[in-house]
Design an enzyme around this catalytic site. Sequence first.
Site: not given
Ligand code: EPZ
Length: 435
Positions: A123, A401, A309, A22-23, A118
Amino acid sequence: MDRFVIQGGQRLSGEVQVGGAKNSVLPIMAAALLTDEELVIRRVPRLRDVASQVKVLQSLGARVLHDEQQGILKIRCDDEAPITAPYELMKTMRASICVLGPLLAKRKRARVSMPGGCVIGVRPIDLHLRGMEQLGAAIDVRAGYVEASTTQLRGSTLFLGSSAGSTVLGTANVVMAATLADGETVLENSAQEPEVVDLCNVLVKMGAQIDGIGSHCLRITGVKKLHGVDHAVIPDRIEAGTFAIAGAITGGDVTVRGCEPRDLLALIERLRAAAVDVTYGNDWIRVCAPRRFRSIDVTTLPHPGFPTDLQAQLMALLCLADGISMLHERIYQDRFIHVAELHRMGARIRKEGSTAIIEGVARLSGAPVMASDLRGSAALVLAGMAAEGETAVDRVYHIDRGYERIDERLRLLGAKIDRCTADVPPLSMVANSGG
Ligand code: EPZ
């Protein structure tokens, strides 16, 4: 609204095939905006999130052919006039933010709704926006929309880091934007997740120049044009890990086929530490459960560390371990929403900030529980299969989802799990409700 009704205590055994990630597929779909030629994507899982991303792309002028049976998506974006991704579509899924980079790079303008809040915590998308600004875009956030424009993106050296480490979708967004920028972009602290690697491999096939794929530093040299390609997405490591934990938690013997064990080494190592017998080959993992799990400590980290995850699913298993386990969540501030529901099943878990302290119990007991996010819901299904008696998991649209027909596939492994519409409760639940 559907619910799952599970009769616990069935030992899972047999083989299960993993679908496409999915991701991976969601950002790759957004990459179609970078070319006016056709992008063919194979091994596309049948998921609600994929259907939502199709709608986002259609709102941006894409013509999409989706053969759900064969798992093939054909996307062509030759109408470049639309630039608005509306709130009604963006609110359903965070991955939709990945259209921002491609829109800016190719159409020079984007009006993209902020993705919805969320339940797994705040996020933000500040890193995505900072990345675009550093590539020369003007960004304004107005009335819930990111309004972005540029005359031409320019390569730059940038650091994309949050307190949790790197950002997966932020990296995807900036890399896609940089493929059509003028000059070289150096992206320090880029995410190394396999899904980012898969996206970069697609972009290279499309004609992008990217060095350092799979490392923490990506170098992207902008090109004038990208073209269409045909690509099969990687297997879903989180789905594979969920089935592996399902085998273990039910005292079973399950072989997960069509997966990439190298992407799951942190899970394999932690399962073995918990006394689970795990063997694997090139594209399979076999999990045989012990008589009793050992308690362990786990810390979620960016790849190749233990994936956030799979945190909820492993927590369900540790509820049944001998002794006290500690689970430290380092990626999200508040990804423990499943804890309260596991309590209803007899689990003993204490939360202290971003750590969960889990005191193993001899057995869980079935209960009505509520799914509230994708992976937390998967954890409740796993706990329900291991528990004594009946568990009803409400609001399973969360699970749909990210897992294709999970109930059917678990049934083939021996689980007793039925999908019912929520307004027709099973008889035992009516009796339990006292009315
Ligand atoms: C991806 O989300 C995945 N989603 C998530 O999977 C997964 O949990 C996550 O990566 C971490 O591995 C998809 O790929 C669609 P991040 P993403 O930006 O990219 C902070 C699932 O269950 N952050 O790596 O949105 C954020 O708050 C989902 O399949 C900022 O502060 O995650 C978090 O604490 C849920 N500012 C950390 O970084 C930003 O602009 C990592 O988030 C972006 C992120």
